[in-house]
Design an enzyme around this catalytic site. Sequence first.
Site, PDB file in Angstrom:
ATOM      1  N   MET A 186      17.860 -43.564   0.161  1.00 45.64           N
ATOM      2  CA  MET A 186      19.051 -42.972   0.776  1.00 45.64           C
ATOM      3  C   MET A 186      18.778 -42.702   2.253  1.00 45.64           C
ATOM      4  SD  MET A 186      20.973 -40.738  -2.083  1.00 45.64           S
ATOM      5  CE  MET A 186      20.084 -39.229  -1.878  1.00 45.64           C
ATOM      6  N   HIS A 202       8.339 -42.824   1.545  1.00 45.17           N
ATOM      7  CA  HIS A 202       9.066 -44.094   1.375  1.00 45.17           C
ATOM      8  C   HIS A 202       8.186 -45.273   1.796  1.00 45.17           C
ATOM      9  CE1 HIS A 202      12.603 -41.278   1.950  1.00 45.17           C
ATOM     10  NE2 HIS A 202      12.959 -41.917   0.853  1.00 45.17           N
ATOM     11  N   GLN A 237      26.027 -39.425  -6.817  1.00 44.65           N
ATOM     12  CA  GLN A 237      24.950 -38.604  -7.375  1.00 44.65           C
ATOM     13  C   GLN A 237      24.915 -37.197  -6.784  1.00 44.65           C
ATOM     14  OE1 GLN A 237      21.980 -41.583  -5.870  1.00 44.65           O
ATOM     15  NE2 GLN A 237      20.669 -39.797  -5.637  1.00 44.65           N
TER      16      GLN A 237
HETATM   17  O1  PAF Z   1      15.635 -41.531  -5.151  1.00 39.70           O
HETATM   18  C1  PAF Z   1      16.577 -41.814  -4.364  1.00 39.70           C
HETATM   19  O2  PAF Z   1      16.429 -41.815  -3.144  1.00 39.70           O
HETATM   20  C2  PAF Z   1      17.949 -42.139  -4.942  1.00 39.70           C
HETATM   21  O3  PAF Z   1      18.205 -41.393  -6.083  1.00 39.70           O
HETATM   22  C3  PAF Z   1      18.145 -43.644  -5.202  1.00 39.70           C
HETATM   23  C4  PAF Z   1      17.196 -44.148  -6.276  1.00 39.70           C
HETATM   24  C5  PAF Z   1      17.943 -44.420  -3.916  1.00 39.70           C
HETATM   25  C6  PAF Z   1      19.581 -43.894  -5.705  1.00 39.70           C
HETATM   26  O4  PAF Z   1      20.525 -43.497  -4.759  1.00 39.70           O
END
Ligand code: PAF
Length: 287
Positions: A34, A41, A65
């Site tokens: 995100m 990351h 979400q």
């Molecule tokens: O973990 C995240 O950053 C989010 O939940 C994902 C897997 C990118 C889905 O939007």
Amino acid sequence: MNNNMIIARSERALRGQIWEWRGLGETIAFVPTMGALHAGHMSLVEMAKREADKVVVSIFVNPTQFAEGEDLDSYPRTEEADLALLDAHGADLIYIPKDGSMYNAHHATSIKVGGVADGLETDHRPTFFDGVSLVVTKLLNRVAPDIAVFGEKDYQQLATIRRLVEDLDMPIQILGAPIARDDHGLALSSRNQYFDAEGLAIARRLNEIMRHCALQMERGENVDVARDIAAKALLTAGFSGIDYIEVRSPNSLTVLEGGILNGPARLLVAAHCRGVRLIDNFPVEPH
Ligand code: PAF
């Protein structure tokens, strides 16, 4: 961009490039994010690079979400810095779907994973995994990778995605990457940037308190006693609330009965510190 990194803002551009690589016999690993990227990351990107010829990363702040009242509007959006970081780490293609292109006006499909997705996070964020499952399914369909990498920091999310991919017959290998932590043991998270110095100092106590809790369980302390001690220690340290401190079996996330652990388990925690909700998890391996 130094690395000839491609930025695809449409599904057509994404699929066209994937098609070209597939024609050349290249394998593809995918890291969904995100944005608001950090070293955690980048450890997923590094793992993806080791496992496949090409690495695709998506940046999409997924509205489905976030529940009403959560931080969808204020969630950090740092596209320029994200792209520079990804370029420096050798990602090959960044997919940034345009606002509105993920869910069309007629969208009417939902995905609900049971079992591993029940309890824990779902008790506190009832629609969270529905939103994650939906967007991950759509992203996996669009990218069609061989491998997708998710962080173990979101341990229940990883288990949920493994279940989803297996149940829906997606031919994709799901890899979990170890939790990246700062020098004080705080799990890296995009939301850590919400903390001021005082909040950060409190948040950093989580790792120490939960590790101690795991150690006590490994040495044969009763699970409920160890959890109570950890809960009190978190509140004393300055946490304002605890959503859960739970011990589950490491793969199926089933509740472990019996009080004293006699096999591997996972200790999972969600707690609030200065308006930020932190989640973390730790292996527990009784001797
Ligand atoms: O973990 C995240 O950053 C989010 O939940 C994902 C897997 C990118 C889905 O939007």
